[in-house]
Design a protein around this motif. Structure first.
Motif, mmCIF file in Angstrom:
data_model
loop_
_atom_site.group_PDB
_atom_site.id
_atom_site.type_symbol
_atom_site.label_atom_id
_atom_site.label_comp_id
_atom_site.label_asym_id
_atom_site.label_seq_id
_atom_site.Cartn_x
_atom_site.Cartn_y
_atom_site.Cartn_z
ATOM 1 N N LEU A 180 0.773 -1.112 -0.047
ATOM 2 C CA LEU A 180 0.108 0.000 -0.042
ATOM 3 C C LEU A 180 1.020 1.450 0.028
ATOM 4 C CD1 LEU A 180 -2.731 -1.016 2.614
ATOM 5 C CD2 LEU A 180 -2.765 -1.186 0.125
ATOM 6 N N TYR A 235 -0.849 8.012 2.610
ATOM 7 C CA TYR A 235 -1.479 9.005 2.307
ATOM 8 C C TYR A 235 -1.447 10.025 3.454
ATOM 9 C CZ TYR A 235 -2.867 6.425 -1.728
ATOM 10 O OH TYR A 235 -3.003 5.512 -2.809
ATOM 11 N N GLU A 243 -9.705 6.920 1.868
ATOM 12 C CA GLU A 243 -9.707 5.538 1.418
ATOM 13 C C GLU A 243 -8.568 5.303 0.795
ATOM 14 O OE1 GLU A 243 -13.760 6.775 2.656
ATOM 15 O OE2 GLU A 243 -12.144 7.661 1.374
ATOM 16 N N SER A 244 -8.122 4.042 0.738
ATOM 17 C CA SER A 244 -6.983 3.487 -0.109
ATOM 18 C C SER A 244 -7.329 2.044 -0.548
ATOM 19 C CB SER A 244 -5.801 3.411 1.070
ATOM 20 O OG SER A 244 -5.816 2.760 1.945
ATOM 21 N N SER A 245 -6.228 1.522 -1.097
ATOM 22 C CA SER A 245 -6.465 0.024 -1.461
ATOM 23 C C SER A 245 -6.694 -0.921 -0.196
ATOM 24 C CB SER A 245 -5.231 -0.491 -2.160
ATOM 25 O OG SER A 245 -4.852 0.071 -3.265
ATOM 26 N N ASP A 277 -5.279 5.522 -11.895
ATOM 27 C CA ASP A 277 -5.609 4.563 -10.661
ATOM 28 C C ASP A 277 -7.027 4.889 -10.160
ATOM 29 O OD1 ASP A 277 -5.878 2.979 -8.775
ATOM 30 O OD2 ASP A 277 -4.176 3.619 -7.656
ATOM 31 N N ASP A 326 -9.138 3.324 -8.322
ATOM 32 C CA ASP A 326 -9.209 2.768 -7.062
ATOM 33 C C ASP A 326 -8.899 3.781 -5.691
ATOM 34 O OD1 ASP A 326 -10.252 0.509 -7.999
ATOM 35 O OD2 ASP A 326 -8.493 -0.656 -7.600
ATOM 36 N N ASN A 327 -7.852 4.760 -5.985
ATOM 37 C CA ASN A 327 -7.348 5.692 -5.183
ATOM 38 C C ASN A 327 -7.621 7.053 -5.589
ATOM 39 O OD1 ASN A 327 -6.036 3.722 -3.172
ATOM 40 N ND2 ASN A 327 -4.807 3.277 -5.143
ATOM 41 N N SER A 346 -8.114 9.255 -2.579
ATOM 42 C CA SER A 346 -6.690 9.660 -1.905
ATOM 43 C C SER A 346 -6.113 10.874 -2.498
ATOM 44 C CB SER A 346 -6.093 8.532 -1.725
ATOM 45 O OG SER A 346 -6.582 7.503 -0.900
ATOM 46 N N TYR A 347 -6.216 10.642 -4.026
ATOM 47 C CA TYR A 347 -5.568 11.710 -4.888
ATOM 48 C C TYR A 347 -6.135 12.850 -4.856
ATOM 49 C CZ TYR A 347 -3.427 7.380 -6.907
ATOM 50 O OH TYR A 347 -2.691 6.250 -6.850
#
Length: 396
Positions: free
Chosen positions: A73, A76, A81-83, A250, A252-253, A256-257
């Protein structure tokens, strides 16, 4: 044999050890010999150096799979939220599915878990078309219908008519209290001299049935531009439309970004009171989320709240949201206005377990506009009633 020879020698000299000591010596020597013989096999790996460290790490991975997964992982600065969140959610949903399958005695195919927006409503067989028309008669207040506030105080009625609760989370009347949510003042406190409303898109690449992939003029970015124009020109708000892309490489993230960018915008413009994350939903191909508003075929919208809590793990400490009560009040007042002025335009508000960057402002909204089965025109048509509902809730 060597041991017994030694024992005989010591016996002749009168220094014979106790029999118990001899047996202990034999047992210890046997255990050490067995360990030495087994170690090369236990340490053997397909690749890598034969070391005790590698052996222990391998065993740790086997007993605690999450340890191995967490090593991949990214950390952040914003605790969102993350993977790992996606993985936890997948495990929780798989466990719930297995339990349900045992009870019902049959298997149900579960949709993919990598995307945040799952298949939220189970369609009936055949073509599912959700249609609604404007009411012909209106109340004295200009509303199409008047919803009883007394009924709204009934938790069961409220949930059944206004919400869809994802099975990964839970909520009760202490948080879904209609009287308390309606008592919260959601009107803007500042004037239009400074930026009041921020519109952005965590998933900027989402498009519609007739969208051109990669063309921002036919994606949710176009909806954000249209909503910005309506709020500015018709209602006089000071609106910023942020078109940053956070789901290109990405998806999924993406939350977070987008977090650091939101933090910077809000730091630069502290006058912003309303933050709107505009999305497009994903549904089965047989579903067509459409209503009729002012004689136009209009994509239905859906408000979405994260509760920072899962059924399996309880409150998620690293996803705290001090603005949760206000978030719920804001989406509820929006949903209620939609039901009274544009019946059928807003789907049930969806409640899920995580946070989705709604913690940055009390008046934060995540809005799903239609789905991949809607046309761009249907989605664009939804911006007019959405702007009007926003004005009804935000204006004094």
């Amino acid at each position: 044999m060597f041991v017994f020879v030694c024992y005989q020698s010591m016996a002749s000299s009168g220094k014979t050890p106790a029999l118990k000591q001899l047996f202990n010596f034999i047992r210890e020597e046997t255990a050490v010999a067995a360990w030495k013989n087994c170690m090369p096999v236990m340490l053997k790996e397909e690749e890598g150096e034969l070391t005790m460290e590698n052996f222990l790490l391998k065993k740790l991975d086997q007993f605690y799979p999450l340890y191995a997964f967490s090593g991949t992982l990214t950390e952040y600065n914003t605790q969102i939220e993350s993977s790992l969140t996606c993985g936890m959610e997948q495990e929780n949903q798989q466990e719930s599915q297995q339990t349900q399958e045992k009870e019902e005695g049959k298997k149900e195919k579960e949709p993919g878990k990598k995307e945040r927006k799952q298949q939220k409503e189970k369609p009936e067989k055949g073509d599912q078309k959700v249609a609604a028309k404007d009411g012909e008669s209106k109340t004295g207040t200009g509303k199409v219908v008047e919803i009883s506030r007394e009924k709204l105080n009934d938790f069961d009625y409220l949930v059944q008519n206004f919400y869809q609760i994802d099975r990964t989370t839970t909520i009760d009347g202490s948080e879904l209290n209609a009287q308390a949510m309606l008592a919260k003042d959601m009107t803007l406190t500042g004037d239009a001299e400074h930026v009041q409303i921020l519109i952005y898109h965590t998933h900027s690449q989402e498009g519609y049935l007739d969208s051109t992939p990669g063309d921002p003029s036919s994606s949710v970015l176009a909806l954000g531009e249209r909503l910005t124009q309506l709020l500015k020109d018709q209602y006089g708000y000071n609106v910023m439309h942020h078109t940053g892309e956070y789901d290109v490489k990405d998806r999924d993230n993406a939350y977070s970004y987008s977090g650091p960018a939101l933090e910077q915008i809000l730091a630069d413009h502290p006058s912003i009171e309303v933050v709107i994350d505009l999305h497009r939903d994903g549904v089965p191909d047989t579903a067509h989320l459409v209503s009729e508003v002012n004689g136009k075929q209009t994509a239905q919208i859906m408000f979405f709240n994260g509760l920072s809590r899962t059924t399996a793990n309880g409150n998620i400490a690293y996803l705290q949201n001090p603005n949760l009560a206000d978030n719920l009040a804001f989406s509820f007042q929006m949903k209620l206005a939609a039901e009274e002025y544009y019946p059928g335009f807003a789907r049930a508000t969806y409640l899920k377990g995580y946070r989705y960057n709604l913690h940055y402002r009390p008046k934060s909204l995540l809005v799903e506009v239609g789905a991949q089965t809607n046309t761009l025109e249907e989605a664009m048509n939804a911006m007019e009633p959405l702007a009007d509902i926003l004005h009804k809730v935000l204006s004094p």
